[in-house]
Every structure is written in C-alpha cells, then in structure tokens.
Motif scaffolding. Structure first.
Motif, mmCIF file in Angstrom:
data_model
loop_
_atom_site.group_PDB
_atom_site.id
_atom_site.type_symbol
_atom_site.label_atom_id
_atom_site.label_comp_id
_atom_site.label_asym_id
_atom_site.label_seq_id
_atom_site.Cartn_x
_atom_site.Cartn_y
_atom_site.Cartn_z
ATOM 1 N N GLY A 1 67.668 12.838 92.141
ATOM 2 C CA GLY A 1 67.934 13.603 90.929
ATOM 3 C C GLY A 1 69.198 13.174 90.217
ATOM 4 N N GLU A 2 70.253 12.874 90.983
ATOM 5 C CA GLU A 2 71.522 12.485 90.362
ATOM 6 C C GLU A 2 71.360 11.220 89.529
ATOM 7 N N TYR A 3 70.618 10.257 90.073
ATOM 8 C CA TYR A 3 70.470 8.976 89.390
ATOM 9 C C TYR A 3 69.624 9.114 88.121
ATOM 10 N N ILE A 4 68.573 9.923 88.176
ATOM 11 C CA ILE A 4 67.748 10.144 86.985
ATOM 12 C C ILE A 4 68.564 10.867 85.912
ATOM 13 N N CYS A 5 69.300 11.884 86.330
ATOM 14 C CA CYS A 5 70.130 12.677 85.418
ATOM 15 C C CYS A 5 71.166 11.797 84.714
ATOM 16 N N ILE A 6 71.913 11.008 85.472
ATOM 17 C CA ILE A 6 72.930 10.131 84.879
ATOM 18 C C ILE A 6 72.280 9.118 83.939
ATOM 19 N N HIS A 7 71.143 8.582 84.338
ATOM 20 C CA HIS A 7 70.455 7.578 83.525
ATOM 21 C C HIS A 7 70.123 8.135 82.139
ATOM 22 N N ASN A 8 69.556 9.340 82.120
ATOM 23 C CA ASN A 8 69.223 9.959 80.838
ATOM 24 C C ASN A 8 70.469 10.367 80.068
ATOM 25 N N LEU A 9 71.498 10.792 80.784
ATOM 26 C CA LEU A 9 72.753 11.184 80.137
ATOM 27 C C LEU A 9 73.394 9.993 79.437
ATOM 28 N N ILE A 10 73.430 8.842 80.081
ATOM 29 C CA ILE A 10 74.020 7.648 79.463
ATOM 30 C C ILE A 10 73.284 7.299 78.177
ATOM 31 N N GLU B 1 66.345 -4.109 78.451
ATOM 32 C CA GLU B 1 67.326 -4.938 77.751
ATOM 33 C C GLU B 1 67.767 -4.266 76.452
ATOM 34 N N GLU B 2 66.846 -3.603 75.781
ATOM 35 C CA GLU B 2 67.204 -2.885 74.549
ATOM 36 C C GLU B 2 68.165 -1.739 74.850
ATOM 37 N N GLU B 3 67.922 -1.019 75.941
ATOM 38 C CA GLU B 3 68.808 0.083 76.313
ATOM 39 C C GLU B 3 70.194 -0.421 76.706
ATOM 40 N N LYS B 4 70.242 -1.536 77.406
ATOM 41 C CA LYS B 4 71.543 -2.115 77.756
ATOM 42 C C LYS B 4 72.349 -2.431 76.506
ATOM 43 N N ALA B 5 71.682 -2.989 75.507
ATOM 44 C CA ALA B 5 72.367 -3.323 74.259
ATOM 45 C C ALA B 5 72.874 -2.060 73.559
ATOM 46 N N LEU B 6 72.087 -0.985 73.625
ATOM 47 C CA LEU B 6 72.502 0.275 73.004
ATOM 48 C C LEU B 6 73.641 0.937 73.783
ATOM 49 N N ASN B 7 73.652 0.793 75.109
ATOM 50 C CA ASN B 7 74.712 1.389 75.938
ATOM 51 C C ASN B 7 76.053 0.702 75.718
ATOM 52 N N ASP C 1 80.713 1.360 83.683
ATOM 53 C CA ASP C 1 80.115 0.035 83.497
ATOM 54 C C ASP C 1 79.010 0.043 82.435
ATOM 55 N N PRO C 2 78.064 0.981 82.471
ATOM 56 C CA PRO C 2 77.027 0.973 81.437
ATOM 57 C C PRO C 2 77.564 1.123 80.013
ATOM 58 N N ILE C 3 78.548 1.998 79.792
ATOM 59 C CA ILE C 3 79.002 2.209 78.411
ATOM 60 C C ILE C 3 79.990 1.142 77.958
ATOM 61 N N HIS C 4 80.431 0.302 78.886
ATOM 62 C CA HIS C 4 81.276 -0.839 78.510
ATOM 63 C C HIS C 4 80.505 -2.151 78.563
ATOM 64 N N ASP D 1 75.218 -1.977 81.809
ATOM 65 C CA ASP D 1 74.397 -1.740 83.003
ATOM 66 C C ASP D 1 75.273 -1.283 84.158
ATOM 67 N N TYR D 2 74.611 -0.824 85.225
ATOM 68 C CA TYR D 2 75.300 -0.345 86.419
ATOM 69 C C TYR D 2 75.975 -1.500 87.167
ATOM 70 N N PRO D 3 76.980 -1.197 87.991
ATOM 71 C CA PRO D 3 77.599 -2.239 88.823
ATOM 72 C C PRO D 3 76.574 -2.881 89.752
ATOM 73 N N GLU D 4 76.727 -4.185 89.970
ATOM 74 C CA GLU D 4 75.776 -4.912 90.813
ATOM 75 C C GLU D 4 75.705 -4.331 92.216
#
Length: 489
Positions: free
Chosen positions: A217-226, A317-323, A283-286, A289-292
């Motif tokens: 749940g935490e990972y899904i929540c953060i993903h949508n939040l970002i 890839e589109e979401e990464k560009a938007l983040n 990492d995603p907003i800078h 994407d998430y740290p390796e």
C-alpha cells in the motif's frame, strides 16, 4: 567514482565519530538578516469548525468520529484550538513573536467539500483570503501547504491515494487555490510528509484512512502522490508562474542516518536507509525515478516472495519526464537523527514490509537529543540534488507536560539551529520553521502531545493561549538572530 564517494563518506564519518565524543559548542555566528524565521501549523490540527460554513467531511473527521479508540485520549479536531474563529488573535501571536513567515495548510474540504472542482465553497475561499490578508498586513509571509493529511472523505470512498484519478482531483483542487490565493503566495507546498500519509494511512493503518496493506500500500500511495504532485506543479508552471512568480515543492520528512561504525558495510547501510526514506520521494521529483537501490531490492524480494512483478510500481517514460524537475526549493521536516548498521538479509516472510526491503538496523544509541545529524542532512541533500535552495519547514520537540517552563524544548531547538548554522556557508538554507506556534491536536496522540511554544487551555471554551518560556526565547532569537549571549557577524 564510487570508490571516491565511498572514501569521502568514510572520511566524513571518521571526523563525525570523533567530534561526537567532544562537547558540542553552540554556533555563535549571527543568522543573516534575510534568513527567514517562522512557525507552522496545519488546518485539521488547529482550525476546528469541522462542519461550519459548508465544509465537507475529511478522512480525519471520519476516522476520529467512527473509531475514537485509535486516538490516545479519544479526542478529535472538531474544535481543537478554534483557530477558524481566531484569525486576528492568532496573527497577533505571530506578530508578537516577530516571525518572518507562517506555514499553514488549506483544508481541501473547506475549498471543495466533496473534492471535485465543480463544488467550490466560497466561504472557505473567504476564510483563507482573510487569513492571508491579515498576515500580509502584518508583514508575515504565508507559506501554504495544499495537503496536510485531510483528504475529502468522498474521494477516499472513491479510492483515495490508491486511485489513478488522484492526480486529476488534486490538480483541479490546486488550480482553484492558485487562482484564489496565488497573487499573495510566494511559497507553495503540495503535500506534507508523503511518507507519513502513505506509511501510516495505507501501510500500517495507524492513521486515517486506516488501511492495513504493508509493503504494498505504501508504494502504491507514494506512486500516485508523486504523479499528483507533478500534475499540480505543471498547472502552476503553465498557468500561474509567469503571473505570480511563486515557488512549488513538496515537504520531505527525514531523520539523518549516520553509519554506526566506519566499516564500509555500515556506511553503505546508512546510505541505503537515506535513499529508502528521502530518496524515495526526492529522486523522482528531481531525476524522474526511484533510486536504483530501491528498484533492485524491492524487485528481488518481491520475486522471492512469489509476486509476479515488483511491489514497487514503475513510472512510464512519459511519467518520468513529468516528474523530473518539479521542485523549486527543498522543504525538509526533521526532528531527529540516528545510527544505521548492516544486518543480515531479512527472511522472506509475508506480509512484506518496507523495513525488510530496506534491511538496515537503526539505533538511537549515543544520539543525545538527535540534533547531531541536522547539518549533515543538509550537506547530503546539497551533494545529491545539486545544491538547491532549502527551507526547514518543521523542527521542534514533543513533550507530554503542561508546563510553561519548557527548557528542554529550548535546548533541542537551539542545538538543531546551531547544527544548521554550522553548514550555512556551504548550503543555501533560506529559512527555519518551528513546529508549532501552539499546542494542538497531534493526530493519534490527541492532545496528550505538546509541540507548541504557546500553551492552549483545551478545557477553556475560549481556548486561551499562554506564552511558554520557549516562546519568549524564540522571540528573542528572531530579534537578535543569535543563539548565544554574544555573536559574531
């Protein structure tokens, strides 16, 4: 490059371990004249008036009303500090302190009661316009948080932070706020402490909305939040930046993790801990994407646990560009520091957990009041995220007593500020925000936890505010910009 970085970390850690054995001396350099000193609150914690003037029901209204046993003193925020009716009184407290800025949050349910743009509540708009005007009239800069944990219950019933529609809902809400208040707001925050929202609300279930789904749940929540943060950021960037010239970010919550020993294993473990905490959001907003290390470890453990794919969702890839590059300044909530050390790989068990994914042991041994890592945290951020402008958006001390003689709070805040001042020649720290201006509803601790520099009498219908010793101390600090009896420029 990796070996050079590892050597640098080992060298810094060696110096740090040595210095921890010495008595720390409070920094006597004066804070710059343009350094911002402020205080913070959030809507649900202080406003009260939970169902007045068209306000809708939030997840915290619902959570406390339907299951009061989860709150330590079985209380709620229905009245709290009654700040909804005390704008002039509360701004007078801020004026008395001499603060440069005031961080507060807007209640989504006051602006759009059911969460959708078509139902804008003008009385909610007017409440915050009145507050902002009162602040500006007293030369206090508003620092505004759009979301401090109080989602409209109507949207929670539609999936909340598990819904792919979150980014649409939040972008529409943000647009309403940017339109209504943007002319007067220089600093915006989209989400306060995403980890707290998702870990406690959608992982361990201890906070609203109380969903238990650990390790998933935490990972899904953060993903949508970002993605929701990025959507709101781009709304401001495309529609409001040229007109209002404000700055937008989200608030990170992090405790600095220092290696317990100088061993390479402990150093790598401490670094992994920070990446699983701060890097998870930053990492995603800078970088997009998430740290390796997160992607690799969660994928590895997910496979061993029998999952078809990683529990950590993937950005397109589109979401990464938007983040990417959706942070105009770096906002940090930090209250403590601790030590990290290497442990054996945790056994494969279900349900999964973030702790097992991280696989780092932590201890507060020798940590004292926890201030020792504050400066190191800023240096870590500087090195990883290209030396951004930073603001401390929360820092303080929780106590459980009603005393006005709160010397322990003064000591902790002074030590933290000193550690921040130690590194200000190396980082771009713009300001500091103390949590909180007054005692308030502290989530699952109710009114048993005290963070304020003003005491609030919750047994008095008038909710009388009384300055604590820390309030007088903070006022003097803002006036002199000095942590010691005598300062050097």
């Amino acid at each position: 490059m990796y070996l050079l970085l590892l050597f640098k970390i080992i060298f810094v850690n060696a110096i740090t371990v040595k210095s921890m054995s010495d008595d720390y001396v409070i920094n006597n350099k004066r804070f710059p004249v343009d350094f911002m000193f402020g205080v913070a609150t959030s809507a649900y914690q202080i406003e009260g008036a939970w169902d007045e003037d068209g306000k809708g029901v939030s997840i915290w209204d619902h959570f406390t009303h339907t299951n009061s046993s989860v709150i330590k003193d079985k209380s709620n925020g229905d009245i709290s500090c009654d700040s909804y009716h005390k704008i002039k009184d509360d701004v007078a407290l801020l004026k008395n302190l001499g603060v440069n800025h005031y961080r507060f949050s807007i209640a989504w349910t006051r602006i759009i009661p059911n969460g959708f743009r078509g139902d804008v509540n003008q009385k909610g708009i007017e409440y915050y316009k009145t507050l902002i005007k009162e602040l500006k009239d007293n030369n206090i800069e508003p620092l505004v948080t759009l979301y401090h944990w109080d989602l409209p219950q109507f949207l929670q019933d539609l999936g909340g932070f598990f819904s792919d529609s979150l980014s649409v809902w939040f972008a529409e809400y943000a647009r309403v706020c940017f339109e209504a208040f943007g002319e007067d707001i220089k600093y915006w925050v989209t989400f306060n402490e995403p980890k707290s929202i998702c870990n406690n609300g959608y992982g361990n279930g201890r906070s609203a909305p109380g969903i238990y789904n650990p390790g998933i749940g935490e990972y899904i929540c953060i993903h949508n939040l970002i993605k929701a943060h990025a959507a709101a950021y781009h709304v401001y960037d495309k529609e409001f930046r040229d007109k209002y010239h404000g700055k937008v970010t989200l608030v990170h919550s992090v405790s600095y993790c220092q290696a317990k020993t100088n061993s390479s294993e402990d150093i790598e473990a401490a670094e992994r801990n920070i990446l699983f905490n701060l890097g998870w959001l930053a990492d995603p907003i800078h970088f997009g994407d998430y740290p390796e290390v997160m992607k690799n470890r969660i994928a590895m453990r997910s496979k061993a646990e029998g999952f078809i794919k990683s529990r950590l969702p993937e950005f397109t890839e589109e979401e990464k560009a938007l983040n990417r590059h959706t942070s105009d300044y770096f906002a940090i909530n930090s209250y403590n520091s601790y030590f990290g050390y290497a442990i054996d790989e945790p056994p494969i068990v279900l349900p999964p957990s973030i702790d097992n994914d991280t696989a780092v042991g932590v201890t507060f041994e020798k940590a004292g009041d926890g201030s020792f890592g504050m400066g190191k945290l800023l240096l870590w951020i500087k090195d990883r995220y290209d030396n951004p402008d930073m603001i401390i958006t929360e820092n303080g001390l929780m106590t459980e007593t009603e005393t006005l003689e709160d010397d322990d709070r003064i000591s902790v805040v002074r030590n933290c500020l000193s550690r921040f001042r130690d590194v200000m020649d190396e980082v771009k720290l713009l300001g500091y925000t103390l949590w909180s201006v007054m005692d308030n509803f502290e989530w699952t601790r109710g009114y048993t936890a005290k963070y304020g520099i003003y005491h609030v009498d919750f047994n008095d219908p008038n909710r009388t505010r009384t300055e604590k010793k820390s309030g007088a101390w903070y006022k003097e600090l803002i006036k002199t910009r000095c942590l010691t009896d005598e300062c050097v420029e």
